[in-house]
Write a protein that holds these residues in place. Structure first.
Motif, PDB file in Angstrom:
ATOM      1  N   MET A  32      -6.435  -4.418  -3.499  1.00 19.25           N
ATOM      2  CA  MET A  32      -7.843  -4.489  -3.870  1.00 19.25           C
ATOM      3  C   MET A  32      -8.104  -4.202  -5.339  1.00 19.25           C
ATOM      4  O   MET A  32      -9.252  -4.080  -5.747  1.00 19.25           O
ATOM      5  CB  MET A  32      -8.660  -3.519  -3.012  1.00 19.25           C
ATOM      6  N   TYR A  33      -7.055  -4.063  -6.142  1.00 16.22           N
ATOM      7  CA  TYR A  33      -7.269  -3.841  -7.572  1.00 16.22           C
ATOM      8  C   TYR A  33      -6.047  -4.311  -8.355  1.00 16.22           C
ATOM      9  O   TYR A  33      -4.994  -4.581  -7.783  1.00 16.22           O
ATOM     10  CB  TYR A  33      -7.549  -2.359  -7.875  1.00 16.22           C
ATOM     11  N   TRP A  34      -6.215  -4.413  -9.657  1.00 15.16           N
ATOM     12  CA  TRP A  34      -5.120  -4.780 -10.555  1.00 15.16           C
ATOM     13  C   TRP A  34      -4.803  -3.578 -11.434  1.00 15.16           C
ATOM     14  O   TRP A  34      -5.701  -2.840 -11.860  1.00 15.16           O
ATOM     15  CB  TRP A  34      -5.513  -5.967 -11.444  1.00 15.16           C
TER      16      TRP A  34
ATOM     17  N   ASN B  92     -13.021  -5.603  -8.506  1.00 15.04           N
ATOM     18  CA  ASN B  92     -14.281  -6.318  -8.277  1.00 15.04           C
ATOM     19  C   ASN B  92     -15.145  -5.485  -7.338  1.00 15.04           C
ATOM     20  O   ASN B  92     -14.825  -5.341  -6.154  1.00 15.04           O
ATOM     21  CB  ASN B  92     -13.980  -7.698  -7.659  1.00 15.04           C
ATOM     22  N   ASP B  93     -16.226  -4.921  -7.859  1.00 13.78           N
ATOM     23  CA  ASP B  93     -17.091  -4.029  -7.070  1.00 13.78           C
ATOM     24  C   ASP B  93     -17.571  -4.686  -5.779  1.00 13.78           C
ATOM     25  O   ASP B  93     -17.506  -4.081  -4.701  1.00 13.78           O
ATOM     26  CB  ASP B  93     -18.312  -3.612  -7.893  1.00 13.78           C
ATOM     27  N   LYS B  94     -18.028  -5.910  -5.878  1.00 14.82           N
ATOM     28  CA  LYS B  94     -18.591  -6.577  -4.700  1.00 14.82           C
ATOM     29  C   LYS B  94     -17.527  -6.787  -3.629  1.00 14.82           C
ATOM     30  O   LYS B  94     -17.775  -6.570  -2.432  1.00 14.82           O
ATOM     31  CB  LYS B  94     -19.206  -7.919  -5.099  1.00 14.82           C
ATOM     32  N   GLU B  95     -16.322  -7.201  -4.041  1.00 11.16           N
ATOM     33  CA  GLU B  95     -15.251  -7.424  -3.064  1.00 11.16           C
ATOM     34  C   GLU B  95     -14.874  -6.126  -2.369  1.00 11.16           C
ATOM     35  O   GLU B  95     -14.629  -6.109  -1.154  1.00 11.16           O
ATOM     36  CB  GLU B  95     -14.037  -8.039  -3.754  1.00 11.16           C
ATOM     37  N   VAL B  96     -14.826  -5.041  -3.125  1.00  7.44           N
ATOM     38  CA  VAL B  96     -14.468  -3.742  -2.536  1.00  7.44           C
ATOM     39  C   VAL B  96     -15.551  -3.292  -1.563  1.00  7.44           C
ATOM     40  O   VAL B  96     -15.262  -2.859  -0.438  1.00  7.44           O
ATOM     41  CB  VAL B  96     -14.262  -2.683  -3.634  1.00  7.44           C
ATOM     42  N   LEU B  97     -16.819  -3.406  -1.984  1.00  5.74           N
ATOM     43  CA  LEU B  97     -17.920  -2.989  -1.112  1.00  5.74           C
ATOM     44  C   LEU B  97     -18.000  -3.844   0.145  1.00  5.74           C
ATOM     45  O   LEU B  97     -18.247  -3.342   1.244  1.00  5.74           O
ATOM     46  CB  LEU B  97     -19.232  -3.061  -1.882  1.00  5.74           C
ATOM     47  N   ASP B  98     -17.774  -5.161  -0.010  1.00  5.66           N
ATOM     48  CA  ASP B  98     -17.783  -6.051   1.155  1.00  5.66           C
ATOM     49  C   ASP B  98     -16.655  -5.704   2.110  1.00  5.66           C
ATOM     50  O   ASP B  98     -16.838  -5.732   3.344  1.00  5.66           O
ATOM     51  CB  ASP B  98     -17.653  -7.511   0.705  1.00  5.66           C
ATOM     52  N   LEU B  99     -15.479  -5.393   1.568  1.00  4.62           N
ATOM     53  CA  LEU B  99     -14.336  -5.034   2.410  1.00  4.62           C
ATOM     54  C   LEU B  99     -14.638  -3.764   3.210  1.00  4.62           C
ATOM     55  O   LEU B  99     -14.394  -3.707   4.417  1.00  4.62           O
ATOM     56  CB  LEU B  99     -13.086  -4.823   1.562  1.00  4.62           C
ATOM     57  N   ILE B 100     -15.170  -2.746   2.517  1.00  3.99           N
ATOM     58  CA  ILE B 100     -15.487  -1.482   3.186  1.00  3.99           C
ATOM     59  C   ILE B 100     -16.513  -1.707   4.299  1.00  3.99           C
ATOM     60  O   ILE B 100     -16.391  -1.166   5.408  1.00  3.99           O
ATOM     61  CB  ILE B 100     -16.010  -0.455   2.165  1.00  3.99           C
ATOM     62  N   ALA B 101     -17.513  -2.542   4.028  1.00  4.36           N
ATOM     63  CA  ALA B 101     -18.534  -2.833   5.035  1.00  4.36           C
ATOM     64  C   ALA B 101     -17.926  -3.587   6.222  1.00  4.36           C
ATOM     65  O   ALA B 101     -18.249  -3.314   7.381  1.00  4.36           O
ATOM     66  CB  ALA B 101     -19.664  -3.649   4.411  1.00  4.36           C
ATOM     67  N   ASP B 102     -17.011  -4.533   5.931  1.00  8.49           N
ATOM     68  CA  ASP B 102     -16.370  -5.302   6.997  1.00  8.49           C
ATOM     69  C   ASP B 102     -15.511  -4.420   7.901  1.00  8.49           C
ATOM     70  O   ASP B 102     -15.300  -4.746   9.081  1.00  8.49           O
ATOM     71  CB  ASP B 102     -15.487  -6.405   6.395  1.00  8.49           C
ATOM     72  N   LYS B 103     -15.012  -3.321   7.359  1.00 10.88           N
ATOM     73  CA  LYS B 103     -14.180  -2.420   8.165  1.00 10.88           C
ATOM     74  C   LYS B 103     -15.037  -1.456   8.995  1.00 10.88           C
ATOM     75  O   LYS B 103     -14.511  -0.626   9.720  1.00 10.88           O
ATOM     76  CB  LYS B 103     -13.240  -1.620   7.262  1.00 10.88           C
ATOM     77  N   GLY B 104     -16.363  -1.571   8.877  1.00  4.56           N
ATOM     78  CA  GLY B 104     -17.253  -0.756   9.691  1.00  4.56           C
ATOM     79  C   GLY B 104     -17.568   0.605   9.120  1.00  4.56           C
ATOM     80  O   GLY B 104     -17.999   1.501   9.841  1.00  4.56           O
TER      81      GLY B 104
END
Length: 309
Positions: free
Chosen positions: A35-37, A85-97
């Motif tokens: 999730m990061y570089w 990428n802030d949005k990708e990280v936040l979306d991932l966390i939300a997708d994991k519940g």
């Protein structure tokens, strides 16, 4: 270095392949390397705030298209720099519940596992491994015996990251306070920004001059590949020189004589005329001690030593 501090919030590792869950308690999230570089760099700057100004240019064209946040911290004589990428990280966390209301802090795997001595299995397909001081995600086939991830009692580093939550809207009063603070910060850091910009321009100009003078490619990653290749050639030449130096300065017995020194593609062959295999080995003992021979033989009065480069 992971200095560590205790936290009452539960430590929770999040990867793109992590299964969904339902957490109703405070958590400290550790983000997977997926999730990061990250890069380890050495720069002619003194302060961390100067490094942060340089991070976007240091990643150059490595990042996919998107809006990124950056971070850095000093590690020994070098700096570790990050992009996410802030949005990708936040979306991932939300997708994991995981609700953002339950998140205390977010950390990167790099800062939390930078002292591991063995690979860590994060699921049935992947492991975390420390490669040249950088935490990476690898297929489990590379280390099937990796230990299971255990975050109970995990001591967190001081290197948490901050994500921009786009959906947070302040009320009018908060906006006025924020605008006042922002105006003050602009005035305070305006001069520093100008100074840092000047330094960036100087570094970029000198880099371009060096690239042009030596007819090098335009990007640092291409030049790093060239440097690695040339460094391998250089180390090979140094090894050859040291082998030849010990061979030519070997103290042979009066009845011994150097017959041949040959350089083949991947090895150096030394032959001396000697009364026995043991006598020849003694005469070249200093060479054998420094460079372990791949093969030694004795035939027709000739002792032969082969050393792989």
């Amino acid at each position: 270095m992971n200095l560590g501090f205790k936290s009452k919030a539960k430590a929770f590792f999040v990867d793109v392949d992590s299964p969904p869950c339902s957490l109703d308690q405070p958590v400290n999230i550790i983000l997977s390397p997926s999730m990061y570089w990250v890069k380890r760099v050495k720069l002619p700057v003194k302060y961390l705030r100067e490094v942060r100004s340089l991070i976007p240019s240091l990643f150059e064209e490595n990042l996919p298209e998107g809006k990124y946040s950056y971070g850095a911290y000093k590690d020994g004589e070098s700096f570790l720099i990050f992009a996410y990428n802030d949005k990708e990280v936040l979306d991932l966390i939300a997708d994991k519940g995981i609700s953002s209301a339950n998140i205390d802090n977010i950390y990167l795997a790099q800062s939390e596992f930078d002292t591991i001595e063995a690979s860590i299995r994060i699921d049935d397909k992947s492991i975390l491994s420390l490669q040249d001081g950088v935490v990476v995600k690898l297929p489990i086939a590379l280390d099937p015996d990796a230990v299971e991830l255990d975050l109970s009692g995990h001591l967190f580093s001081k290197h948490s990251i901050h994500l921009t939550r786009i959906n947070q809207i302040a009320d009018k009063k908060s906006q006025i306070v924020f605008a006042s603070i922002l105006g003050t910060l602009i005035i305070m850091f305006g001069a520093e920004w100008l100074i840092t910009s000047a330094k960036v321009s100087v570094i970029a100009q000198k880099e371009s001059e060096v690239f042009a003078r030596h007819k090098l490619p335009a990007t640092s990653f291409q030049n790093e590949a060239i440097h690695a290749k040339l460094n391998t050639v250089f180390e090979r030449q140094i090894r050859i020189r040291d082998i030849l130096n010990l061979a030519l300065t070997a103290k042979l017995k009066p009845d011994e004589q150097m017959q041949r020194i040959a350089l083949e593609k991947q090895k150096v062959i030394i032959e001396i005329k000697s009364v026995s295999r043991e006598a020849g080995a003694r005469s070249l003992s200093a060479l054998a001690k420094e460079f372990k021979p791949e093969k030694e033989s004795y035939a027709n009065g000739i002792y032969t030593m082969e050393i792989v480069l």
